[in-house]
Design an enzyme around this catalytic site. Structure first.
Site, PDB file in Angstrom:
ATOM      1  N   ASP A  50       0.793  -1.228   0.000  1.00 20.19           N
ATOM      2  CA  ASP A  50       0.000   0.000   0.000  1.00 20.19           C
ATOM      3  C   ASP A  50       0.830   1.284   0.000  1.00 20.19           C
ATOM      4  OD1 ASP A  50       1.005  -0.160   2.486  1.00 20.19           O
ATOM      5  OD2 ASP A  50      -0.906  -0.219   3.550  1.00 20.19           O
ATOM      6  N   ARG A 270      32.384  -6.722  10.972  1.00 16.61           N
ATOM      7  CA  ARG A 270      31.674  -6.625  12.247  1.00 16.61           C
ATOM      8  C   ARG A 270      32.651  -6.478  13.408  1.00 16.61           C
ATOM      9  NH1 ARG A 270      26.948 -10.266  12.466  1.00 16.61           N
ATOM     10  NH2 ARG A 270      27.192  -9.630  14.639  1.00 16.61           N
ATOM     11  N   TYR A 278      26.962 -12.476   3.079  1.00 17.37           N
ATOM     12  CA  TYR A 278      25.721 -12.980   2.459  1.00 17.37           C
ATOM     13  C   TYR A 278      26.134 -13.634   1.149  1.00 17.37           C
ATOM     14  CZ  TYR A 278      22.685 -10.533   5.718  1.00 17.37           C
ATOM     15  OH  TYR A 278      22.019 -10.113   6.849  1.00 17.37           O
ATOM     16  N   PRO A 356       8.302  -6.804   4.552  1.00 16.81           N
ATOM     17  CA  PRO A 356       7.442  -5.717   4.065  1.00 16.81           C
ATOM     18  C   PRO A 356       7.601  -4.421   4.861  1.00 16.81           C
ATOM     19  CG  PRO A 356       6.148  -7.380   5.205  1.00 16.81           C
ATOM     20  CD  PRO A 356       7.543  -7.874   5.205  1.00 16.81           C
TER      21      PRO A 356
HETATM   22  P1  FAD Z   1       3.546 -10.063  -7.796  1.00 16.96           P
HETATM   23  O1  FAD Z   1       2.688  -8.957  -7.333  1.00 16.96           O
HETATM   24  O2  FAD Z   1       3.761 -11.210  -6.885  1.00 16.96           O
HETATM   25  O3  FAD Z   1       2.950 -10.564  -9.166  1.00 16.96           O
HETATM   26  C1  FAD Z   1       3.371 -11.751  -9.788  1.00 16.96           C
HETATM   27  C2  FAD Z   1       2.253 -12.255 -10.697  1.00 16.96           C
HETATM   28  O4  FAD Z   1       2.758 -13.333 -11.494  1.00 16.96           O
HETATM   29  C3  FAD Z   1       1.056 -12.795  -9.927  1.00 16.96           C
HETATM   30  O5  FAD Z   1      -0.098 -12.134 -10.335  1.00 16.96           O
HETATM   31  C4  FAD Z   1       1.047 -14.297 -10.270  1.00 16.96           C
HETATM   32  O6  FAD Z   1      -0.265 -14.811 -10.382  1.00 16.96           O
HETATM   33  C5  FAD Z   1       1.762 -14.335 -11.598  1.00 16.96           C
HETATM   34  N1  FAD Z   1       2.453 -15.616 -11.898  1.00 16.96           N
HETATM   35  C6  FAD Z   1       3.331 -16.279 -11.111  1.00 16.96           C
HETATM   36  N2  FAD Z   1       3.774 -17.382 -11.747  1.00 16.96           N
HETATM   37  C7  FAD Z   1       3.186 -17.433 -12.959  1.00 16.96           C
HETATM   38  C8  FAD Z   1       3.240 -18.345 -14.076  1.00 16.96           C
HETATM   39  N3  FAD Z   1       4.036 -19.417 -14.086  1.00 16.96           N
HETATM   40  N4  FAD Z   1       2.474 -18.089 -15.161  1.00 16.96           N
HETATM   41  C9  FAD Z   1       1.650 -17.007 -15.176  1.00 16.96           C
HETATM   42  N5  FAD Z   1       1.573 -16.113 -14.153  1.00 16.96           N
HETATM   43  C10 FAD Z   1       2.328 -16.320 -13.054  1.00 16.96           C
HETATM   44  N6  FAD Z   1       4.768  -4.847  -0.189  1.00 16.96           N
HETATM   45  C11 FAD Z   1       4.837  -3.667   0.419  1.00 16.96           C
HETATM   46  O7  FAD Z   1       5.566  -2.793  -0.062  1.00 16.96           O
HETATM   47  N7  FAD Z   1       4.108  -3.421   1.550  1.00 16.96           N
HETATM   48  C12 FAD Z   1       3.269  -4.352   2.082  1.00 16.96           C
HETATM   49  O8  FAD Z   1       2.628  -4.107   3.094  1.00 16.96           O
HETATM   50  C13 FAD Z   1       3.165  -5.620   1.446  1.00 16.96           C
HETATM   51  N8  FAD Z   1       2.343  -6.595   1.904  1.00 16.96           N
HETATM   52  C14 FAD Z   1       2.221  -7.776   1.209  1.00 16.96           C
HETATM   53  C15 FAD Z   1       1.328  -8.750   1.650  1.00 16.96           C
HETATM   54  C16 FAD Z   1       1.168  -9.941   0.954  1.00 16.96           C
HETATM   55  C17 FAD Z   1       0.191 -10.981   1.449  1.00 16.96           C
HETATM   56  C18 FAD Z   1       1.924 -10.170  -0.226  1.00 16.96           C
HETATM   57  C19 FAD Z   1       1.769 -11.435  -1.015  1.00 16.96           C
HETATM   58  C20 FAD Z   1       2.822  -9.195  -0.650  1.00 16.96           C
HETATM   59  C21 FAD Z   1       2.985  -8.000   0.054  1.00 16.96           C
HETATM   60  N9  FAD Z   1       3.862  -7.004  -0.363  1.00 16.96           N
HETATM   61  C22 FAD Z   1       3.950  -5.826   0.283  1.00 16.96           C
HETATM   62  C23 FAD Z   1       4.735  -7.198  -1.497  1.00 16.96           C
HETATM   63  C24 FAD Z   1       4.198  -6.589  -2.758  1.00 16.96           C
HETATM   64  O9  FAD Z   1       2.878  -7.007  -2.953  1.00 16.96           O
HETATM   65  C25 FAD Z   1       5.114  -7.077  -3.849  1.00 16.96           C
HETATM   66  O10 FAD Z   1       6.415  -6.548  -3.620  1.00 16.96           O
HETATM   67  C26 FAD Z   1       4.675  -6.682  -5.221  1.00 16.96           C
HETATM   68  O11 FAD Z   1       3.384  -7.165  -5.484  1.00 16.96           O
HETATM   69  C27 FAD Z   1       5.639  -7.275  -6.226  1.00 16.96           C
HETATM   70  O12 FAD Z   1       5.168  -7.083  -7.503  1.00 16.96           O
HETATM   71  P2  FAD Z   1       5.521  -8.101  -8.660  1.00 16.96           P
HETATM   72  O13 FAD Z   1       4.756  -7.628  -9.823  1.00 16.96           O
HETATM   73  O14 FAD Z   1       6.990  -8.186  -8.790  1.00 16.96           O
HETATM   74  O15 FAD Z   1       5.029  -9.541  -8.173  1.00 16.96           O
END
Ligand code: FAD
Length: 656
Positions: A50, A270, A278, A356
């Protein structure tokens, strides 16, 4: 040959989360033949990320939906920290506010990830008919390395499968197990009406099918458990070890990283001679179904040591004392590289994950997508040179390392349960540390600084040894936003909006005080060069390939002068800067003025000061399609500017 019936696409994006959608935006905007798939049946509706940082909001402004975030979101600028005072009762410290709160037109905000996805989806729709193919999963991958340098080849082959009604799940936790229909809990909530459009869709007509697709470029935006990453064998697993090293590596007592083909290690000196390392370690169990699975229990300190030895070569490395070690489980992980052969790219959570708490996951992911998207789009469109593609990894990997470093510092403070020593005069140790960490990483976290190094897209020097003349216009950093007045009608606008994310590079002419004859002459000379009158065919405006179907030149010229608005006229400027279009007439939005505006306090006429540019002489710069500064020089440095653009863009082929 077995895939003779395969369809082709230039760019295939796997995953339609924040990073995938941002990447897709560029494909839509630049008119590139692309597809985007996601295995889920819907976008996110509630929960997940968010927090929105200011640089992300600037990007939204350049796309055109910042006002929607402003309208729906919640501003989060001041923070209070509560900690026990000397008598054990909680005391509020604060509010604390960033000292750099006014360095951007926007302030950090909070708005749910689902709304952000909605806004990007709407922008994609505005410019193309590219749609997310939902309920589609990528299942097999082949890569023909032999043709990787042939720009016309499709080296990537994927099998895509449309999931059945039973297999597909929506993105929302509250809708777990349900398919396309509105999750119950959402029906009566304050779900936005435009989100319902996305929810109710073709569930009845869904047919499972398998399809072979060939692609020139693949961008894996498929989240923390990235399938794409596993296909290209890039690990995201790692170990961390605290040891007293025995080594001849000269920098073992200095904070830094060491990278070679075997991966990157982070060195953290350290206390008590200890060093924390890492280390990327990949242990895969190749199960019968071909899925690579990380097996934590099979990592040993010996394996971590061997990996360090491989990375530090030719230096030696060993240890006798190991105080603590572990294999990464969740949280902090980073892939050693974000790209393979500049054909396959990974973005967002697919290549870096962290706790997060720092509230950066969605921001970093969207900014990754924003960075890789325009580069792949322009290369696929035949506009930019493939040489620019390697800058994606160079620019973003480094920032992901900083992200993890920030997370480590901040998470440490959250998990440290040591009691505070009390608050003698304004602030506990822990609060002070927290503020110190937030201040140290502020520029990075808010995206005010990008730290992009020299590359074909970032020219750090003009004339080899001559430093750039604009003090605060630093190549590799974002263009510092300023509100300007439009010469033709006096309306005001932030540069974040003027420099629209439409795929074009911007030649920004800070024309200085054009009331002065000498200065006017300098601007005229530059204009003659731009209109091809000085050297034939040298004008950058006709020198490079068009963005097909979008713009006849990949370069847009924007002028911002420093003379008084009232003492200057639109028609004082040379014709080439006024951008005449046979159908649309003059480009009234091409000439801007840095002068104070009586009815808009943000437009204070202090832009040149903010940029560190002489108000009389001005300068010129090239701003990349993502608003980062690529090149800076004097108005006379036309050849140097052309040299910079030649390194990034493809010249029109002429008959001679
Ligand atoms: P994602 O949002 O994970 O999107 C990846 C997409 O790829 C998904 O829609 C998935 O369905 C799709 N996918 C995966 N594999 C395949 C496949 N083989 N074929 C087709 N589609 C596929 N971030 C914050 O900054 N603050 C927060 O408070 C926070 N809370 C979070 C709470 C939860 C429960 C989760 C899950 C995440 C949270 N995050 C938070 C992290 C944030 O949501 C992610 O950093 C962000 O969504 C990353 O974006 P992305 O597009 O890289 O990946």
């Amino acid at each position: 040959a077995s895939y003779a019936s395969a369809s082709q696409t230039d760019v295939l994006i796997i995953g339609a989360g924040p990073s995938g959608l941002m990447t897709a935006y560029w494909m839509a905007r630049c008119g590139v033949r692309a597809r985007i798939i996601d295995k889920k049946s819907t976008k996110v509706f509630t929960g997940q990320a968010d927090g929105l940082r200011v640089r992300t909001l600037e990007i939204f402004d350049s796309i055109g939906f910042q006002h929607r975030v402003q309208h729906e979101g919640h501003v989060a600028v001041e923070a209070n920290f509560w900690a026990p005072g000397p008598d054990g009762t909680l005391i509020r410290q604060g509010p604390f506010c960033s000292s750099k709160v006014n360095e951007s037109p926007f302030h950090n905000m909070l708005l749910s990830q689902g709304r952000i996805e909605r806004f990007i989806l709407d922008s994609i729709k505005q410019y193309s008919n590219l749609e997310v193919e939902r309920g589609v999963i990528a299942e097999s991958f082949e890569y023909d390395e032999i043709v990787k340098d042939d720009q016309n080849a499709y080296p990537i082959t994927l099998k895509l499968r449309t999931l059945s009604e039973d297999e597909v799940t929506p993105s929302n936790n509250s809708g777990e197990g349900r398919s396309h229909s509105v999750p119950d809990k959402l029906k009566d909530s304050d779900l936005h009406p435009d989100d319902l459009d996305d929810l109710i869709q073709d569930s009845k007509s869904r047919q499972t099918k398998t399809e072979i697709v060939k692609a020139k470029y693949l961008i894996g935006c498929d989240g923390a458990h990235s399938w794409t990453r596993k296909q290209v064998d890039i690990p995201l697993e790692g170990g961390v070890i605290d040891i007293i090293p025995i080594t001849d590596f000269p920098d073992i007592r200095r904070l830094g990283t060491v990278t070679n083909a075997s991966g990157t290690i982070l060195v953290i000196p350290r206390e008590r001679r200890l060093v924390r390392l890492y280390v990327p370690v990949q242990v895969v169990d190749v199960a019968k179904n071909g899925n690579a699975r990380f097996n934590r229990s099979s990592i040993t300190p010996e394996m971590i040591k061997e990996r360090v030895q491989a990375i530090l070569k030719p230096y030696t490395f060993d240890y006798k004392v190991c105080e603590w070690w572990t294999a990464y489980q969740i949280g902090q992980r980073i892939a050693p590289t974000f790209a393979k052969d500049d054909r396959i790219f990974l973005a967002g959570d697919a290549v870096h994950t962290h706790s997060p708490k720092v509230g950066l996951g969605m921001n970093m992911s969207m900014q990754d997508g924003f960075n890789v998207g325009w580069k792949v789009a322009l290369v696929a469109a035949g506009v930019a040179s493939p040489a620019i593609l390697s800058t994606y990894n160079a620019e973003r990997h480094h920032l992901a390392e900083m992200l993890l470093d920030f997370d480590r510092h901040l998470s440490g403070l959250f998990t440290d349960n040591k009691p505070s020593k009390g608050i003698p005069e304004g602030g506990s140790d822990k609060t002070e540390n927290m503020i110190k960490v937030l201040e140290t990483f502020e520029d990075f976290a808010d995206g005010l600084k990008a730290f992009y190094g020299a590359s074909p897209l970032v020219c750090k020097f003009v004339n080899e040894d001559k430093l750039n003349p604009g003090h605060h216009l630093v190549p590799g950093e974002r263009f510092p936003p300023v509100k300007l007045r439009k010469q033709a009608d006096g309306n005001t606008q932030w540069t974040t909006r003027i420099f629209e994310s439409d795929g074009r590079f911007r030649l920004v002419i800070l024309a200085g005080d054009v009331r002065n004859e000498m200065q006017k002459h300098r601007v005229d000379t530059l204009s003659r060069f731009l209109s091809g009158q000085l050297k034939e065919k040298a004008s950058p405006l006709s020198r490079y390939n068009a963005i097909p179907g979008r713009f006849k030149s990949p370069i847009d010229v924007v002028t911002a002068h420093s003379a008084s608005w009232k003492e200057t006229e639109f028609f004082d400027f040379p014709e080439i800067l006024r951008d005449l279009d046979a159908t649309l007439g003059w480009g009234y939005d091409k000439i801007w003025c840095d002068d104070a505006c009586i009815w808009d306090r943000d437009c204070d006429g202090k832009g040149y000061e903010k940029w560190g540019v002489d108000r009389m002489r001005g300068l010129m710069l090239v701003v990349r399609p993502d608003q980062y500064i690529g090149w800076v020089g004097e108005l006379e440095h036309m050849d140097e500017m052309t040299r910079y653009l030649d390194g990034a863009l493809i010249k029109v082929v002429t008959e001679e």
